[in-house]
Scaffold this active site. Structure first.
Site, mmCIF file in Angstrom:
data_model
loop_
_atom_site.group_PDB
_atom_site.id
_atom_site.type_symbol
_atom_site.label_atom_id
_atom_site.label_comp_id
_atom_site.label_asym_id
_atom_site.label_seq_id
_atom_site.Cartn_x
_atom_site.Cartn_y
_atom_site.Cartn_z
ATOM 1 N N LEU A 1 0.839 -1.204 0.000
ATOM 2 C CA LEU A 1 0.000 0.000 0.000
ATOM 3 C C LEU A 1 0.872 1.252 0.000
ATOM 4 C CD1 LEU A 1 -2.412 -1.473 2.668
ATOM 5 C CD2 LEU A 1 -2.947 -1.104 0.242
ATOM 6 N N PRO A 2 0.280 2.419 -0.343
ATOM 7 C CA PRO A 2 1.106 3.623 -0.503
ATOM 8 C C PRO A 2 1.820 4.080 0.772
ATOM 9 C CG PRO A 2 -1.038 3.922 -1.562
ATOM 10 C CD PRO A 2 -1.106 2.634 -0.787
ATOM 11 N N THR B 1 6.340 0.587 2.122
ATOM 12 C CA THR B 1 7.355 1.357 2.859
ATOM 13 C C THR B 1 6.620 2.342 3.752
ATOM 14 O OG1 THR B 1 8.880 1.207 0.999
ATOM 15 C CG2 THR B 1 9.336 2.897 2.638
ATOM 16 N N LYS C 1 15.279 -0.461 5.583
ATOM 17 C CA LYS C 1 14.917 0.128 4.280
ATOM 18 C C LYS C 1 15.263 1.619 4.222
ATOM 19 C CE LYS C 1 12.277 1.209 0.641
ATOM 20 N NZ LYS C 1 12.555 0.871 -0.721
ATOM 21 N N LYS D 1 9.735 10.736 -0.184
ATOM 22 C CA LYS D 1 8.928 10.026 0.824
ATOM 23 C C LYS D 1 9.843 9.257 1.789
ATOM 24 C CE LYS D 1 6.095 5.987 1.501
ATOM 25 N NZ LYS D 1 5.473 4.780 0.984
HETATM 26 P P1 NAD Z 1 1.013 2.582 -6.079
HETATM 27 O O1 NAD Z 1 0.428 3.862 -5.648
HETATM 28 O O2 NAD Z 1 1.318 2.344 -7.519
HETATM 29 O O3 NAD Z 1 0.081 1.356 -5.587
HETATM 30 C C1 NAD Z 1 -0.617 1.322 -4.378
HETATM 31 C C2 NAD Z 1 -1.911 0.544 -4.616
HETATM 32 O O4 NAD Z 1 -2.591 0.401 -3.372
HETATM 33 C C3 NAD Z 1 -2.874 1.249 -5.573
HETATM 34 O O5 NAD Z 1 -3.242 0.367 -6.618
HETATM 35 C C4 NAD Z 1 -4.064 1.607 -4.685
HETATM 36 O O6 NAD Z 1 -5.309 1.588 -5.363
HETATM 37 C C5 NAD Z 1 -3.989 0.515 -3.636
HETATM 38 N N1 NAD Z 1 -4.693 0.846 -2.399
HETATM 39 C C6 NAD Z 1 -4.644 1.979 -1.664
HETATM 40 N N2 NAD Z 1 -5.439 1.879 -0.581
HETATM 41 C C7 NAD Z 1 -5.993 0.646 -0.622
HETATM 42 C C8 NAD Z 1 -6.927 -0.054 0.200
HETATM 43 N N3 NAD Z 1 -7.437 0.509 1.310
HETATM 44 N N4 NAD Z 1 -7.278 -1.303 -0.156
HETATM 45 C C9 NAD Z 1 -6.789 -1.876 -1.277
HETATM 46 N N5 NAD Z 1 -5.916 -1.272 -2.117
HETATM 47 C C10 NAD Z 1 -5.528 -0.017 -1.781
HETATM 48 O O7 NAD Z 1 2.357 2.414 -5.200
HETATM 49 P P2 NAD Z 1 3.607 1.454 -5.526
HETATM 50 O O8 NAD Z 1 4.602 2.178 -6.365
HETATM 51 O O9 NAD Z 1 3.116 0.121 -5.928
HETATM 52 O O10 NAD Z 1 4.271 1.391 -4.065
HETATM 53 C C11 NAD Z 1 3.680 0.616 -3.013
HETATM 54 C C12 NAD Z 1 4.602 0.714 -1.808
HETATM 55 O O11 NAD Z 1 5.900 0.211 -2.155
HETATM 56 C C13 NAD Z 1 4.821 2.133 -1.302
HETATM 57 O O12 NAD Z 1 4.852 2.121 0.089
HETATM 58 C C14 NAD Z 1 6.171 2.520 -1.903
HETATM 59 O O13 NAD Z 1 6.856 3.489 -1.122
HETATM 60 C C15 NAD Z 1 6.900 1.189 -1.878
HETATM 61 N N6 NAD Z 1 7.972 1.042 -2.872
HETATM 62 C C16 NAD Z 1 7.803 1.496 -4.135
HETATM 63 C C17 NAD Z 1 8.843 1.351 -5.057
HETATM 64 C C18 NAD Z 1 8.679 1.834 -6.477
HETATM 65 O O14 NAD Z 1 9.699 1.930 -7.195
HETATM 66 N N7 NAD Z 1 7.468 2.129 -6.944
HETATM 67 C C19 NAD Z 1 10.029 0.719 -4.689
HETATM 68 C C20 NAD Z 1 10.159 0.214 -3.382
HETATM 69 C C21 NAD Z 1 9.106 0.394 -2.479
#
Ligand code: NAD
Length: 294
Positions: free
Chosen positions: A65-66, A96, A171, A246
């Site tokens: 999740l975000p 994260t 992390k 972030k």
């Molecule tokens: P994203 O915003 O693309 O995806 C998050 C998903 O969660 C979305 O599809 C959203 O609809 C869903 N969501 C939100 N609230 C929800 C709920 N209550 N129930 C069900 N689904 C829900 O984000 P991302 O890039 O996939 O990143 C996810 C996590 O991973 C974050 O914490 C980010 O910091 C971490 N992260 C991201 C990266 C990257 O390169 N994108 C790398 C390492 C870590």
């Protein structure tokens, strides 16, 4: 093979869940965005109408999740996972988030006898798709032994960082160091070029010298030095400046709690915030080189 619920199918969660399907696990998914759910169903998963419905009667629940507020809502809300999953389900949060929220979720889970771990990842979207993420896990050794079985379907290096929250601490320490190294590498390359050096030659020299580091080795921030790096592709991410902001915010919050001194991290956070405010939030984090002048 295990029964898995996967909640949060965004840039990272989507390909991670798809890899679990490919590994032969029975995966039931949920996301607030129907198009994200459909992609996974097309890839062979089943879907449910809510996080709780997906998590009914599974071996593992994985959330991606975000931010911390979403994790709190999904785990601790009145209709949250902790009030609904069975006692044998292991809950793994790969988002994260701040270590304090991870520990809060863990304390609530422990009261109910439910196993939970923070399992954030390093590697980004390409590694999520390739199944080569690094996982940093916080929680008990017993939970880790179980979690490893499922995380191996999505990652290459699976670490037990320590107790609850340690995965999140590992992390943000890593990403804070990465930000400092990227700024330092950029400023060294820029200084060299300003003084007549070829950035490729300077990189070669520093790689064989004591300035060697990951940014220089696989992610050179100077355009044209490394054809596969985002710098050679107009800084298309890669790892976005907004995400680095972030993670640096989380690092600073953590440092405040423990009165830890992080002068280089604080400076990197400030530089990356200014870079984002100048319209670069969606660009790769190596574009920080442009802050030093084109
Ligand atoms: P994203 O915003 O693309 O995806 C998050 C998903 O969660 C979305 O599809 C959203 O609809 C869903 N969501 C939100 N609230 C929800 C709920 N209550 N129930 C069900 N689904 C829900 O984000 P991302 O890039 O996939 O990143 C996810 C996590 O991973 C974050 O914490 C980010 O910091 C971490 N992260 C991201 C990266 C990257 O390169 N994108 C790398 C390492 C870590």
């Amino acid at each position: 093979m295990s029964k898995v619920a996967f909640i949060g199918l965004g840039n990272m969660g989507g390909p991670m869940a798809a890899n679990l399907v490919k590994s032969g696990h029975q995966v039931c998914v949920f996301d607030l965005v129907p198009a994200a759910v459909k992609q996974l169903v097309d890839a062979g998963a089943t879907s449910a109408a809510s996080a709780n419905a997906a998590a009914a009667d599974v071996d593992f629940v994985i959330t991606m999740l975000p931010a911390g507020k979403h994790v709190e809502m999904v785990y601790l809300g009145d209709d949250g996972l902790l009030n609904n999953v069975g006692p044998n389900t292991v809950l793994l949060d790969s988002s994260t988030i701040d270590a304090a929220t991870a520990r809060k979720v863990a304390a609530a889970a422990n009261e109910k006898g439910i196993a939970v771990m923070d399992t954030p990842v390093s590697g980004g979207v390409a590694a999520a798709a390739a199944g080569t993420l690094a996982f940093m896990c916080g929680g008990s050794a017993e939970s880790f032994a179980k979690a490893k079985l499922i995380l191996e379907g999505m990652g290459k290096n699976i670490f037990h960082a320590g107790d609850h929250g340690s995965g999140q601490v590992a992390k943000i320490c890593n990403n804070m160091l990465l930000s400092v190294l990227m700024v330092g590498t950029s400023e060294a390359l820029k200084l060299g070029v300003d003084n007549g050096m070829d950035p490729a030659k300077l990189s070669e020299i520093m790689l064989a010298s004591s300035g060697r580091n990951w940014s220089l080795e696989v992610y050179n921030p100077y355009p044209g030095v490394m054809p596969t790096a985002p710098a050679s592709n107009d800084y298309k991410p890669g790892f976005m400046v907004d995400l680095m902001c972030k993670d640096l915010g989380l690092a600073m919050e953590t440092a405040v709690h423990t009165k830890s001194s992080t002068p280089m991290g604080a400076l990197a956070r400030s530089l990356y915030s200014a870079h984002a405010a100048n319209g670069n939030g969606q660009r790769d984090f190596s574009s920080i080189l442009e802050m030093l002048g084109k």
